[in-house]
Design a protein around this motif. Structure first.
Motif, mmCIF file in Angstrom:
data_model
loop_
_atom_site.group_PDB
_atom_site.id
_atom_site.type_symbol
_atom_site.label_atom_id
_atom_site.label_comp_id
_atom_site.label_asym_id
_atom_site.label_seq_id
_atom_site.Cartn_x
_atom_site.Cartn_y
_atom_site.Cartn_z
ATOM 1 N N UNK A 292 24.827 51.936 -62.328
ATOM 2 C CA UNK A 292 24.353 50.632 -62.800
ATOM 3 C C UNK A 292 23.134 50.796 -63.700
ATOM 4 N N UNK A 293 22.242 51.700 -63.350
ATOM 5 C CA UNK A 293 21.053 51.945 -64.176
ATOM 6 C C UNK A 293 21.444 52.486 -65.547
ATOM 7 N N UNK A 294 22.463 53.350 -65.582
ATOM 8 C CA UNK A 294 22.946 53.878 -66.855
ATOM 9 C C UNK A 294 23.460 52.747 -67.733
ATOM 10 N N UNK A 295 24.244 51.844 -67.142
ATOM 11 C CA UNK A 295 24.772 50.719 -67.902
ATOM 12 C C UNK A 295 23.678 49.802 -68.412
ATOM 13 N N UNK A 296 22.663 49.544 -67.587
ATOM 14 C CA UNK A 296 21.563 48.676 -68.018
ATOM 15 C C UNK A 296 20.753 49.322 -69.136
ATOM 16 N N UNK A 297 20.552 50.634 -69.044
ATOM 17 C CA UNK A 297 19.798 51.333 -70.092
ATOM 18 C C UNK A 297 20.539 51.286 -71.416
ATOM 19 N N UNK A 298 21.860 51.468 -71.366
ATOM 20 C CA UNK A 298 22.637 51.415 -72.602
ATOM 21 C C UNK A 298 22.626 50.006 -73.184
ATOM 22 N N UNK A 299 22.691 49.000 -72.326
ATOM 23 C CA UNK A 299 22.623 47.621 -72.804
ATOM 24 C C UNK A 299 21.288 47.349 -73.498
ATOM 25 N N UNK A 300 20.203 47.861 -72.938
ATOM 26 C CA UNK A 300 18.892 47.666 -73.557
ATOM 27 C C UNK A 300 18.835 48.330 -74.930
ATOM 28 N N UNK A 301 19.506 49.479 -75.057
ATOM 29 C CA UNK A 301 19.546 50.138 -76.370
ATOM 30 C C UNK A 301 20.346 49.313 -77.372
ATOM 31 N N UNK A 302 21.428 48.704 -76.910
ATOM 32 C CA UNK A 302 22.217 47.832 -77.784
ATOM 33 C C UNK A 302 21.403 46.615 -78.225
ATOM 34 N N UNK A 303 20.656 46.042 -77.288
ATOM 35 C CA UNK A 303 19.811 44.896 -77.633
ATOM 36 C C UNK A 303 18.725 45.292 -78.631
ATOM 37 N N UNK A 304 18.142 46.462 -78.426
ATOM 38 C CA UNK A 304 17.095 46.933 -79.342
ATOM 39 C C UNK A 304 17.654 47.163 -80.739
ATOM 40 N N UNK A 305 18.952 47.480 -80.818
ATOM 41 C CA UNK A 305 19.587 47.714 -82.116
ATOM 42 C C UNK A 305 20.060 46.418 -82.776
ATOM 43 N N UNK A 306 19.874 45.260 -82.094
ATOM 44 C CA UNK A 306 20.201 43.972 -82.689
ATOM 45 C C UNK A 306 21.463 43.314 -82.189
ATOM 46 N N UNK A 307 21.946 43.708 -81.003
ATOM 47 C CA UNK A 307 23.195 43.155 -80.486
ATOM 48 C C UNK A 307 23.161 41.636 -80.345
ATOM 49 N N UNK A 308 22.033 41.095 -79.925
ATOM 50 C CA UNK A 308 21.943 39.648 -79.702
ATOM 51 C C UNK A 308 22.076 38.862 -80.992
ATOM 52 N N UNK A 309 21.849 39.521 -82.116
ATOM 53 C CA UNK A 309 21.928 38.828 -83.397
ATOM 54 C C UNK A 309 23.322 38.791 -83.998
ATOM 55 N N UNK A 310 24.253 39.589 -83.454
ATOM 56 C CA UNK A 310 25.561 39.643 -84.074
ATOM 57 C C UNK A 310 26.684 39.068 -83.206
ATOM 58 N N UNK A 311 26.416 38.882 -81.909
ATOM 59 C CA UNK A 311 27.498 38.427 -81.023
ATOM 60 C C UNK A 311 26.990 37.331 -80.090
ATOM 61 N N UNK A 312 27.895 36.409 -79.703
ATOM 62 C CA UNK A 312 27.528 35.398 -78.692
ATOM 63 C C UNK A 312 27.485 36.034 -77.318
ATOM 64 N N UNK A 313 26.287 36.273 -76.781
ATOM 65 C CA UNK A 313 26.156 37.044 -75.558
ATOM 66 C C UNK A 313 25.947 36.203 -74.327
#
Length: 315
Positions: A292-313
């Motif tokens: 679960x920690x691995x998944x959360x860390x990867x999600x944070x990296x996606x958010x830092x790369x701008x994920x929230x700006x391109x998809x309805x999350x």
């Protein structure tokens, strides 16, 4: 005669096939007979796209109600349909070994993703699949469809009994097609490098009440649980949870265990497929908390790369 285990299921052919397989295995492990309890969910009643009717969680709520109301002891879900937040009073007691995680193209005339002509019409009910299709093949006409597996296959020209159809292809989960014996309709298993599957795709979840005290059933559920599959889907679903995304969001994730290491890859797509952010993380020997920690860390990296700006999350 021991009391039968009542197992809740949706009434579709795929749900009944999946649930029967699970029920037979648990019956064998527990030494108790089983009976199926059919439950009609909102997703079976409402029309329109999944995003319009509330995402794939609409296939789950009625089954959970049946558990909480003691109309059944177990409920079987496609894990990719299960909301990431647990339901109060319930637990996923078993995640059996996963089937094929890939998406599958079912096309007329044996065509593949590469050989479908520009302008060909491809149907899918998944924003994730639609976005990745548009990214891989911008010239395709991707349309939203609903219906069970056979209904969707029947819409492809010539694929079922020479029917005329109105589509050139559909994309479905390979696992469902294989479980139903429809593998002959598959013209291509789509490589995850091209189309990452939904978190939990190919896996099933067996849910029960937390306070269920039947020792033989608990022991059977524990025996039926597959440790590697649970690790993988825990990591994948943690990506969704951390992104605060619903099951129908344009997000793919796939984790695999090899050599004691857990590797997780995830993608966030814009709905038009023009923008994609894809990242991979690995971790050494981990338990479910570490997954679960691995998944959360990867999600944070996606958010830092701008994920929230391109998809309805927001779910």
């Amino acid at each position: 005669m021991p009391q039968a285990i009542r197992v809740g299921t949706r009434g579709s052919a795929l749900a009944l096939t999946q649930t029967t397989t699970v029920a037979e295995n648990i019956a064998g492990l527990s030494g108790r007979p089983y009976e199926l309890v059919r439950v009609r969910t909102e997703g079976d009643i409402l029309k329109g796209s999944l995003s319009q009717i509330g995402g794939t969680g609409v296939f789950v709520a009625a089954l959970r109600d049946a558990l909480l109301e003691s109309r059944c002891e177990l409920a079987v879900h496609s894990l990719k349909d299960l909301p990431t937040l647990p339901a109060p009073g319930l637990t996923v007691a078993s995640v059996p070994a996963r089937a094929d995680v890939r998406d599958a193209l079912c096309a007329r005339d044996g065509l593949t993703l590469a050989t479908l002509p520009d302008g060909a019409t491809v149907g899918t009910g998944s924003p994730r699949r639609a976005a990745q299709l548009r990214s891989a093949r911008p010239g395709l006409n991707v349309v939203d469809i609903r219906g069970n597996v056979d209904t969707r296959l029947g819409r492809v020209t010539g694929l079922v009994d020479g029917a005329p159809g109105d589509l050139d292809a559909v994309v479905l989960a390979a696992a469902g097609l294989l479980r139903l014996g429809r593998q002959a309709a598959i013209t291509e298993y789509i490589d995850p490098a091209v189309m990452l599957p939904a978190p939990g795709q190919g896996a099933l979840a067996v849910e029960c009440r937390i306070d269920d005290a039947d020792a033989s059933l608990r022991k059977a559920l524990e025996s039926y649980d597959d440790a590697e599959t649970r690790l993988a889907v825990t990591a994948e679903r943690a990506v969704l949870l951390q992104l605060e995304a619903g099951c129908a969001a344009p997000i793919g994730a796939f984790a695999s265990v090899a050599g004691g290491s857990l590797t997780l890859e995830a993608v966030v797509c814009s709905l038009d497929g023009r923008t994609m952010i894809r990242r991979t993380h690995s971790a050494g020997t981990v338990d479910n908390v570490g997954a679960a920690e691995l998944g959360m860390a990867l999600a944070e990296e996606l958010l830092a790369a701008g994920a929230a700006g391109i998809a309805p999350l927001k779910s």
